[in-house]
Design an enzyme around this catalytic site. Structure first.
Site, short mmCIF file in Angstrom:
data_model
loop_
_atom_site.label_atom_id
_atom_site.label_comp_id
_atom_site.label_asym_id
_atom_site.label_seq_id
_atom_site.Cartn_x
_atom_site.Cartn_y
_atom_site.Cartn_z
N ASP A 207 -1.86 46.81 25.23
CA ASP A 207 -3.21 46.83 24.17
C ASP A 207 -4.33 47.59 24.75
OD1 ASP A 207 -4.93 45.55 22.37
OD2 ASP A 207 -3.42 44.14 21.99
N HIS A 281 -4.46 49.52 19.04
CA HIS A 281 -4.35 48.78 20.22
C HIS A 281 -3.94 49.51 21.46
CE1 HIS A 281 -5.57 44.73 18.61
NE2 HIS A 281 -5.08 45.25 17.55
N GLU A 347 -4.05 45.89 12.73
CA GLU A 347 -5.69 46.18 12.87
C GLU A 347 -5.74 48.01 13.47
OE1 GLU A 347 -7.11 42.05 14.44
OE2 GLU A 347 -6.08 43.08 15.83
C1 ACM Z 1 -2.61 40.09 15.58
O1 ACM Z 1 -3.41 39.18 15.66
N1 ACM Z 1 -3.51 41.17 15.64
C2 ACM Z 1 -1.45 40.36 15.41
#
Ligand code: ACM
Length: 635
Positions: A207, A281, A347
């Site tokens: 991440d 991420h 995201e």
């Molecule tokens: C997530 O909680 N962004 C998968």
């Protein structure tokens, strides 16, 4: 004399447990609740000369596993042996069925305890392993002790259990990026999860805050991407790295570590699902290899500060991106023998793509009309890569946007809707809706919980059903609890956030719906706390604390509301700045008027005259409504 004192101590501590609650020991307390349990009279007593026998080579590994689990707390030297004789007194017999019993499937087991013998049988090694876990749960709590417990009577109640899971995917996810967890902790976490028959351990390995996996040929991933500047306090408000500051918080798993974790998990019927989260991420990856971003700027691994989320997205049009992804996923596929690789996909802020000429050119060339379509192109191309390595691809439910990859499995986290849509399109689905399954949320009154966000109480977790009505069950593999670690800075807190909510999820994923019963579950959870104490595993007792909110009454005055998720406890309170005890008023069903001049309410729960929960000293000026907004009277 010593024996007498020991007897008195045992008697008093048993009395203490019973006095604390309605948790009785005369019923079984297995979590997750088995499919069928017939309790019978009498006990089997485990002794130092009890035999542990496997009736075939296939069962021998389970037999020696059981012997090692029992030897530590009992101090016995039980050994497992192969035998072809089915009846032996004072024995535990483990058998793989020669003729498959259809009902038990691949993971079910039968456990029969009589005064002379314990028999566990299953169609497979996995089933036998789950039979052992149920047996461990019906032994006394001391079976979880890390040291030999002398003078314990190792008694097992006679019972006939037939059991098998409702879902094949029973997962827990741990985010090892935001905070790093050692290999040793991961092994201990596996030890705990298998007690409740979880069989998937999903590792969120990468991440913005850290890259945690050694990839040969890409050394900067771990020499730079695995380290960030240390910070403590409230996540997202941390100061960014200062010039010249040492990035020394972090760590990573070597490939040798991964092989060890995988082998440990395999022995315990767990598959490890690695997640490499792309195309967003990805700041740790970009910090290591700045050429993979659209900006080509130099970035640092984020320590938990607010940052521009455009910056953590890979450039799709860059050939180097694909060369690096190929290298990474080739090694991931070789390291993790399970069938699935998770590629994240959540995201993604796609705005750089809309003003980055190479990505625009790619979109024109491929006839892609918007940036959601470009992410879909990215995911489909990645799926081809994953399939070429002999693996199936999983992505978070954002991968449905712009067109889903043909064979993708969807992990639904923004509620169940993504999963429902994917199942409708005949894709496999794993349900992990945040409002039921996110273990990073508060589990009790925020004033006394370690800081995090939102709320997921145990009873809400328990209400989780991964199979929405009207959906074909064959597409719903199961579900999973996700522990994101922004607010989980150490091992003990990871345990605290997982248990007992993990129990609730285990039952949602294993037990038949008609066997689920909240009050009975609470009874079993409370009994199980003794086992966690013995095992020295941290857990939350937040179910004993009420959640306190404020509301405006019909008379426009602020009132105090308290909600408990369990019954049979007294919520006692005082407004006068002193601590509540068993002479203090009990909260009923009606929200309380605030006495003139009061600045604080002090609250604690009691059962049978004994304190249960934490004391909560709530400043009344900080009262929030059920949505977390400050409560303000109009007058
Ligand atoms: C997530 O909680 N962004 C998968």
């Amino acid at each position: 004399m010593r024996k007498f004192i020991l007897f008195i101590i045992c008697f008093l501590s048993a009395f203490d447990i019973l006095a604390q609650g309605d948790i009785s020991s005369d019923k079984l307390h297995i979590i997750p609740q088995p499919v069928s349990v017939t309790e019978e009279k009498g006990f089997f007593r485990l002794k130092s000369n009890t035999g542990i026998f496997a009736t075939s080579q296939e069962a021998a590994e389970s037999a020696s596993f059981l012997a090692s689990m029992l030897n530590k707390p009992t101090g016995y030297r039980l050994k497992s042996e192969l035998t072809h004789v089915v009846r032996k007194d004072n024995s535990i017999m483990l058998r793989i069925n020669q003729k498959r019993i259809g009902l038990l499937g691949n993971e079910g087991y039968a456990l029969k305890v009589t005064p002379n013998q314990i028999r566990i049988s299953a169609n497979t090694r996995d089933g036998l392993f789950y039979g052992l876990q149920s047996l461990m749960q019906i032994l006394p709590p001391a079976v979880e002790s890390r040291q030999p417990v002398l003078n314990e009577i190792w008694q097992v109640p006679c019972v006939d259990i037939q059991d098998y899971p409702r879902f094949s995917w029973r997962g827990l996810m741990l985010d090892v990026s935001r905070h790093f967890f050692s290999k040793e902790f991961l092994l201990r976490y596996i030890d705990e999860m298998v007690k409740y028959k979880f069989n998937v351990f999903h590792l969120h390995l990468t991440d913005d805050q850290g890259w945690r996996l050694e990839i040969l040929g890409l050394p900067e991933l771990t020499s730079m991407g695995a380290w960030r500047v240390p910070r403590m306090g409230s996540w997202w408000s941390f100061a960014p790295p200062q010039p010249g500051e040492r990035a020394d918080y972090g760590g990573y798993y070597t490939q040798e570590d991964i092989r060890e974790i995988v082998a440990y998990a395999q022995k315990r019927s767990v598959i490890i699902v690695p997640e490499i989260d792309v195309p967003a991420h990805s700041l740790a990856l970009i910090a290591a290899y700045p050429g993979l971003s659209c900006t080509k700027l130099k970035y640092s691994v984020n320590p938990g500060s607010r940052f521009n989320h455009e910056d953590d997205v890979l450039c799709v049009a860059n050939d180097s991106t694909w060369m690096v992804l190929d290298k990474i996923f080739t090694q991931v596929a070789a390291l993790f023998p399970g069938p699935y690789i998770h590629v994240g996909g959540d995201e993604a802020n796609r705005s750089f793509w809309s003003h980055h000429e190479p990505d625009q050119e790619l979109m024109r060339k491929e006839g892609i009309s918007d940036v959601a379509g470009l992410q879909s192109y990215f995911t489909k191309r990645l799926e081809k890569l994953i399939l070429s390595k002999g693996k199936k691809m999983i992505g978070w439910d954002e991968i449905l946007e712009g067109g889903v990859a043909p064979e993708a499995t969807v992990m639904s986290w923004r509620g169940m809707q993504g999963g429902i849509k994917a199942a409708g399109m005949k894709h496999e689905v794993i349900m992990t809706p945040s409002h039921y399954a996110y273990l990073d949320l508060y589990q009790g009154e925020p004033l006394v919980e370690p800081e995090t966000y939102s709320m997921l109480r145990l009873d809400t977790c328990y209400a989780f059903d991964p199979l929405p009505e009207g959906i074909d069950s064959k597409y719903i593999l199961g579900g999973q609890g996700n522990l994101w670690s922004e607010s989980v800075p150490n091992d003990r807190q990871a345990e605290y956030m997982t248990w007992p909510r993990g129990f609730a999820l285990a039952e949602a994923l294993w037990s038949p719906t008609n066997k689920r019963n909240w009050p009975d579950f609470v009874r079993r959870v409370e009994w199980r706390f003794q086992y966690l104490d013995e095992a020295q595993v941290k857990y939350a007792r937040s179910l004993y604390d009420p959640v306190i909110t404020g509301l405006i009454g019909a008379d426009d005055s602020i009132k105090v509301k308290m909600e408990s998720e369990i019954t049979g406890i007294d919520i006692r309170y005082r407004f006068d700045g002193t601590d509540p005890d068993i002479f203090s008023p009990i909260y009923g069903v009606r929200p309380l008027d605030i006495p003139k001049g009061a600045t604080q309410i002090r609250v604690r729960t009691f059962r049978k005259g004994r304190p249960l929960g934490r004391q909560i000293n709530y400043p009344l000026k900080e009262l929030k409504d059920k949505d977390g907004n400050p409560v303000k009277s109009k007058s």
